[in-house]
Scaffold this motif. Structure first.
Motif, mmCIF file in Angstrom:
data_model
loop_
_atom_site.group_PDB
_atom_site.id
_atom_site.type_symbol
_atom_site.label_atom_id
_atom_site.label_comp_id
_atom_site.label_asym_id
_atom_site.label_seq_id
_atom_site.Cartn_x
_atom_site.Cartn_y
_atom_site.Cartn_z
ATOM 1 N N LEU A 189 -14.156 13.649 -33.227
ATOM 2 C CA LEU A 189 -14.304 14.984 -33.800
ATOM 3 C C LEU A 189 -13.307 15.191 -34.938
ATOM 4 N N LEU A 190 -12.051 14.822 -34.687
ATOM 5 C CA LEU A 190 -11.018 15.006 -35.698
ATOM 6 C C LEU A 190 -11.246 14.115 -36.917
ATOM 7 N N THR A 191 -11.649 12.860 -36.673
ATOM 8 C CA THR A 191 -11.887 11.966 -37.820
ATOM 9 C C THR A 191 -13.112 12.392 -38.610
ATOM 10 N N SER A 192 -14.113 12.943 -37.931
ATOM 11 C CA SER A 192 -15.293 13.433 -38.653
ATOM 12 C C SER A 192 -14.933 14.621 -39.535
ATOM 13 N N VAL A 193 -14.043 15.474 -39.030
ATOM 14 C CA VAL A 193 -13.568 16.598 -39.846
ATOM 15 C C VAL A 193 -12.822 16.065 -41.070
ATOM 16 N N ALA A 194 -11.986 15.034 -40.850
ATOM 17 C CA ALA A 194 -11.235 14.447 -41.970
ATOM 18 C C ALA A 194 -12.178 13.826 -42.995
ATOM 19 N N VAL A 195 -13.207 13.134 -42.518
ATOM 20 C CA VAL A 195 -14.181 12.524 -43.431
ATOM 21 C C VAL A 195 -14.948 13.610 -44.190
ATOM 22 N N LEU A 196 -15.220 14.713 -43.536
ATOM 23 C CA LEU A 196 -15.903 15.837 -44.184
ATOM 24 C C LEU A 196 -15.061 16.374 -45.343
ATOM 25 N N ILE A 197 -13.767 16.534 -45.093
ATOM 26 C CA ILE A 197 -12.861 16.997 -46.148
ATOM 27 C C ILE A 197 -12.789 15.964 -47.273
ATOM 28 N N ASN A 198 -12.776 14.686 -46.882
ATOM 29 C CA ASN A 198 -12.772 13.603 -47.866
ATOM 30 C C ASN A 198 -13.997 13.686 -48.773
ATOM 31 N N VAL A 241 -25.620 5.499 -35.791
ATOM 32 C CA VAL A 241 -26.740 4.878 -36.510
ATOM 33 C C VAL A 241 -26.975 5.613 -37.831
ATOM 34 N N ALA A 242 -26.986 6.954 -37.761
ATOM 35 C CA ALA A 242 -27.188 7.750 -38.972
ATOM 36 C C ALA A 242 -26.030 7.568 -39.950
ATOM 37 N N GLN A 243 -24.794 7.505 -39.423
ATOM 38 C CA GLN A 243 -23.627 7.394 -40.304
ATOM 39 C C GLN A 243 -23.518 6.018 -40.961
ATOM 40 N N ILE A 244 -23.874 4.966 -40.237
ATOM 41 C CA ILE A 244 -23.804 3.622 -40.827
ATOM 42 C C ILE A 244 -24.805 3.484 -41.970
ATOM 43 N N ILE A 245 -26.037 3.956 -41.725
ATOM 44 C CA ILE A 245 -27.061 3.907 -42.782
ATOM 45 C C ILE A 245 -26.608 4.725 -43.991
ATOM 46 N N GLY A 246 -26.133 5.933 -43.722
ATOM 47 C CA GLY A 246 -25.691 6.799 -44.809
ATOM 48 C C GLY A 246 -24.441 6.284 -45.490
ATOM 49 N N GLY A 247 -23.545 5.642 -44.723
ATOM 50 C CA GLY A 247 -22.316 5.120 -45.292
ATOM 51 C C GLY A 247 -22.581 4.041 -46.320
ATOM 52 N N PHE A 248 -23.534 3.147 -46.014
ATOM 53 C CA PHE A 248 -23.895 2.103 -46.974
ATOM 54 C C PHE A 248 -24.585 2.708 -48.202
ATOM 55 N N MET A 249 -25.414 3.721 -47.962
ATOM 56 C CA MET A 249 -26.099 4.369 -49.081
ATOM 57 C C MET A 249 -25.115 5.118 -49.976
ATOM 58 N N ALA A 250 -24.091 5.745 -49.347
ATOM 59 C CA ALA A 250 -23.128 6.529 -50.113
ATOM 60 C C ALA A 250 -21.990 5.669 -50.649
ATOM 61 N N GLY A 251 -21.815 4.458 -50.106
ATOM 62 C CA GLY A 251 -20.722 3.585 -50.531
ATOM 63 C C GLY A 251 -19.382 4.024 -49.992
ATOM 64 N N SER A 252 -19.383 4.663 -48.799
ATOM 65 C CA SER A 252 -18.144 5.206 -48.237
ATOM 66 C C SER A 252 -17.664 4.351 -47.080
ATOM 67 N N VAL A 253 -16.495 3.692 -47.249
ATOM 68 C CA VAL A 253 -15.928 2.910 -46.162
ATOM 69 C C VAL A 253 -15.368 3.829 -45.083
ATOM 70 N N ALA A 254 -14.930 5.024 -45.466
ATOM 71 C CA ALA A 254 -14.424 5.978 -44.473
ATOM 72 C C ALA A 254 -15.544 6.422 -43.540
ATOM 73 N N LEU A 255 -16.719 6.667 -44.115
ATOM 74 C CA LEU A 255 -17.854 7.074 -43.295
ATOM 75 C C LEU A 255 -18.302 5.934 -42.381
ATOM 76 N N ILE A 256 -18.318 4.718 -42.918
ATOM 77 C CA ILE A 256 -18.673 3.548 -42.087
ATOM 78 C C ILE A 256 -17.623 3.347 -40.995
ATOM 79 N N SER A 257 -16.341 3.564 -41.333
ATOM 80 C CA SER A 257 -15.266 3.448 -40.351
ATOM 81 C C SER A 257 -15.456 4.461 -39.234
ATOM 82 N N ASP A 258 -15.767 5.702 -39.628
ATOM 83 C CA ASP A 258 -16.014 6.744 -38.630
ATOM 84 C C ASP A 258 -17.209 6.379 -37.763
ATOM 85 N N ALA A 259 -18.246 5.797 -38.386
ATOM 86 C CA ALA A 259 -19.437 5.391 -37.636
ATOM 87 C C ALA A 259 -19.122 4.278 -36.650
ATOM 88 N N MET A 260 -18.289 3.317 -37.065
ATOM 89 C CA MET A 260 -17.912 2.218 -36.168
ATOM 90 C C MET A 260 -17.107 2.746 -35.000
#
Length: 328
Positions: free
Chosen positions: A184-193, A54-73
């Motif tokens: 966990l691994l994809t969140s780390v990758a998104v963090l690096i992104n 829920v937090a990542q989807i809201i933030g993903g739209f605010m940040a414009g990050s499809v990777a973050l939305i993907s991780d959230a999904m």
């Protein structure tokens, strides 16, 4: 026929029956019951994996990050997976009935299979949005991506830690555990992104990372799919050598042969086994110690907890490992 009641985990059952020219015996062993906290760990992981997406989807739209939305999904699909796993765990605790003589343990296998389907669907959605973003790249707020990916790292890491204890012996929980490790691994990758995007305007990197996430999800799902289908198809458990079991049986004192062997998983934590054992003609009571010895070894050497042995005085069928049943 042997009736096994899972309501009494510390009982040791050995039964024998005489019919026509065959003698049947079966034993059902259970090891000491451990405290069942699997449900509590699944429930806590369930709560964590509702908050994170829920937090990542809201933030993903605010940040414009499809990777973050993907991780959230992916995380939200894990919430659904954990919910299914928890429901299956609750159903699987029900004992055997006359209409379901093995109980409801395979509900957990069905849950693992449903989770694979959910992951495949989530991968399709992620892939679609990543392709759209490649054709129309947009600016991404790297700082917000890093912050929300960090939430995912903490939450998914805690969830994976909660589930790892049961992942080795429960296919249902293993499916949920793989979800958590993947997240966990994809969140780390998104963090690096997010860190790279904070310093460099490489907006193509965001959808590219989404594609790697899809590949990882599908790869981890494939193994779970194969294991689930193998259980549902009554395949021989992959860690059990049926030829080795036959060799063990024919080496037992008083055993002349063993054939028509079948081994299958009732659930990811329980293995059933049946076979025909040829012995010299004798009183039924004389085989009782043999039954106890064989069942003990089947449990401790091969982890077979639901053996059914049919004793005979002559070979039936063609007497081979997988002979056709022909005892008329």
């Amino acid at each position: 026929m042997c009736n096994h009641n899972d309501q009494h985990p510390h009982e040791d059952h050995n039964h024998s029956a005489q019919g026509n020219s065959c003698v049947s015996a079966c034993g059902h062993h259970h090891g000491p019951s451990l405290e069942d906290s699997t449900g509590a760990r699944l429930l806590l992981s369930l709560v964590l994996n509702l908050i994170i997406p829920v937090a990542q989807i809201i933030g993903g739209f605010m940040a414009g990050s499809v990777a973050l939305i993907s991780d959230a999904m992916h995380n939200f699909s894990d919430f659904t997976a954990l919910l299914i796993s928890y429901i299956a765990h609750r159903i699987g605790k029900r004992g055997a009935t006359v209409s379901n003589t093995f109980g409801y343990k395979r509900t957990e296998i069905l849950a693992a299979l449903i989770n694979v389907i959910l992951l495949a669907g989530a991968s399709g959605v992620i892939l679609y949005h990543a392709i759209l973003r490649f054709s129309n790249p947009e600016p991404v707020d790297g700082l917000m991506v890093m912050a929300l990916a960090g939430v995912g790292v903490v939450g998914n890491g805690l969830s994976a830690w909660l589930l790892h204890k049961d992942a080795d012996h429960n296919l249902n929980v293993r499916g949920a555990f793989l979800h958590m490790v993947g997240d966990l691994l994809t969140s780390v990758a998104v963090l690096i992104n997010g860190l790279l995007l904070f310093y460099y305007p490489w907006y193509w990197l965001d959808p590219l990372l989404s594609l790697f996430i899809v590949v990882f999800i599908l790869k981890s799902s494939w193994g779970l799919l194969r294991e689930s289908l193998a259980v549902l198809m009554n395949a021989t458990p992959r860690n059990l050598d049926i030829n080795e079991v036959q060799q063990f049986l024919v080496e037992q004192p008083g055993v002349l042969g063993a054939h028509y062997l079948h081994a299958w998983q009732v659930s990811s934590a329980s293995t059933a086994f049946s076979c025909h054992v040829v012995v010299p003609d004798q009183l039924l009571s004389n085989t009782e110690q043999m039954i106890r010895d064989i069942n003990h070894e089947l449990l401790h050497r091969f982890h077979i907890d639901h053996p059914v042995l049919q004793f005979e005085t002559q070979h039936c069928g063609n007497g081979s490992l997988l002979c056709e049943l022909n005892c008329s």
